[in-house]
Design a protein around this motif. Sequence first.
Motif, PDB file in Angstrom:
ATOM      1  N   LYS A   1       0.824  -1.215   0.000  1.00  0.00           N
ATOM      2  CA  LYS A   1       0.000   0.000   0.000  1.00  0.00           C
ATOM      3  C   LYS A   1       0.861   1.269   0.000  1.00  0.00           C
ATOM      4  N   ASP A   2       1.661   1.454  -1.005  1.00  0.00           N
ATOM      5  CA  ASP A   2       2.406   2.694  -1.262  1.00  0.00           C
ATOM      6  C   ASP A   2       3.711   2.881  -0.495  1.00  0.00           C
TER       7      ASP A   2
ATOM      8  N   ILE B   1      -3.866  -6.740   5.199  1.00  0.00           N
ATOM      9  CA  ILE B   1      -4.986  -6.348   4.346  1.00  0.00           C
ATOM     10  C   ILE B   1      -6.248  -6.629   5.142  1.00  0.00           C
TER      11      ILE B   1
ATOM     12  N   SER C   1      -5.617  -3.155  -3.032  1.00  0.00           N
ATOM     13  CA  SER C   1      -4.295  -2.889  -2.472  1.00  0.00           C
ATOM     14  C   SER C   1      -3.229  -3.621  -3.272  1.00  0.00           C
TER      15      SER C   1
END
Lengths: 274, 274
Positions: free
Chosen positions: A8-9, A19, A108
């Motif tokens: 997620k980035d 998650i 995600s």
Amino acid sequence: MKQFCFAKDQIIPAAEASIHPMDIGLIRGYGIFDFFRTSNYAPLFLSDYLDRFIRSAEKTHLTLNYSKEELKQIILELIEKNNLSDGGIRMLLSGGVSENHFSPTDGSLFIFNEDLDFPPKEKYEAGIKLLPIEHVRYIADIKTTNYAFPVWHSKIWKQEGAEDVLYHMNGYISESSRSNIFIIKNGEIATPDKHILHGITRKRVLELAKNVAIRPISYEELLQADEAFITSTTKKILPVTKVGEKAIGIGKVGPETQKLMSAFAKMEQKSSQT
Amino acid sequence: MKQFCFAKDQIIPAAEASIHPMDIGLIRGYGIFDFFRTSNYAPLFLSDYLDRFIRSAEKTHLTLNYSKEELKQIILELIEKNNLSDGGIRMLLSGGVSENHFSPTDGSLFIFNEDLDFPPKEKYEAGIKLLPIEHVRYIADIKTTNYAFPVWHSKIWKQEGAEDVLYHMNGYISESSRSNIFIIKNGEIATPDKHILHGITRKRVLELAKNVAIRPISYEELLQADEAFITSTTKKILPVTKVGEKAIGIGKVGPETQKLMSAFAKMEQKSSQT
């Protein structure tokens, strides 16, 4: 699982990745992934794998918030942080937490680095057995995470001493659970055209062998072949010498398969040096 | 999603629930679930749903660390904490984080409470359309999370103005993506015997209608039926008045279906009071 992952980035410790379980990646099995290897710190055939991952996202109506070049940079950074000389890289994009618990939404993205075990040397020398089963994958050309059937079935094929299954339907073969299949008969190399994942190792074999016939192959034709092999990222080119209780050819790894195995090893080496 | 959930052995805020993305529930789509409703704080037909969930775990070789009675107690506690008068309860058991990223191992158990939307009243009055598609679910009798195909396909059936799909293969129908199907012809009620999930609402209809024929039903027979309906936890008994472009019977909700809808409503009411 190696120490760091992209989740997620950001790059974080892989053990901390998480998650939400209501993501349809989990409650509906809706997600895509891809998997490739590094050799001497170089991701092999990266461009092909990224193209396929991007295509899988498009075909499943999932939004990928990173360009091919951005994904490449994240992957290279991760390889360096994990000191991943020779290992596996898994990309995963989930379907997202959906309001109606069914329709895809923003999911995600995860990228993990893994240790990698190849099949033992003996299997490359003696060939493996596939267990035939009547089955066909839907939307087989999209690399979804939909492996519920083979995971469930794996207990059976292991009991039968098989390395994996061979899917066939209405008399025609398609693929193994995570590999493509090729047959050789009287010098002609052939591989099924339909209901298959377009494997990257399959693509390499098509480049190496030039005149491969891409066409329907009946189950009977496979049984009568001189040689057969499967291809996948983690198996490379693995000879098939038995399907069910029937030996393929004389039941030994054939000369054409051996030639391709050598040629593929050279091709890989070259790719890792560029 | 309601405020609290059961996640990995404890009741916690649902927003904080998490699972590791390397769980094969996510990377291989390997997990089971079940879903049922509460009416006036009572879980409807709970015993049947718990039996099925336990059976699904067994059939998928997944370890469930709770007995039927323990699951029931957790569910009742959750209903109270969430003040869930009329809603949905989703149980989920994942395949676990597996060493070879494929074989099932000890997974995680989650129980969520959800708000619930029934189809609008008009659909019960006018009936719905199903879009036929050649497909059959494998291991259909196990309630796996394997819905990748219908999730992917839902874009198409919505474009076609259908409520859902109807699976058929080799000329025989099986089920809809999340419902069982029944047909009525000359007073005989029939429902397919193979390649189906054994729905709990289906079971209720078999109890209510007594002489239902459980047998193969051809696609042609469905098209020639007087009436048809689907059953599921979230749809109850929902009349089908169109399959593709073909009207079923006179294209209106039939009298036998209406009778069953009323009988089922009464049965539900009774169940919520016991």
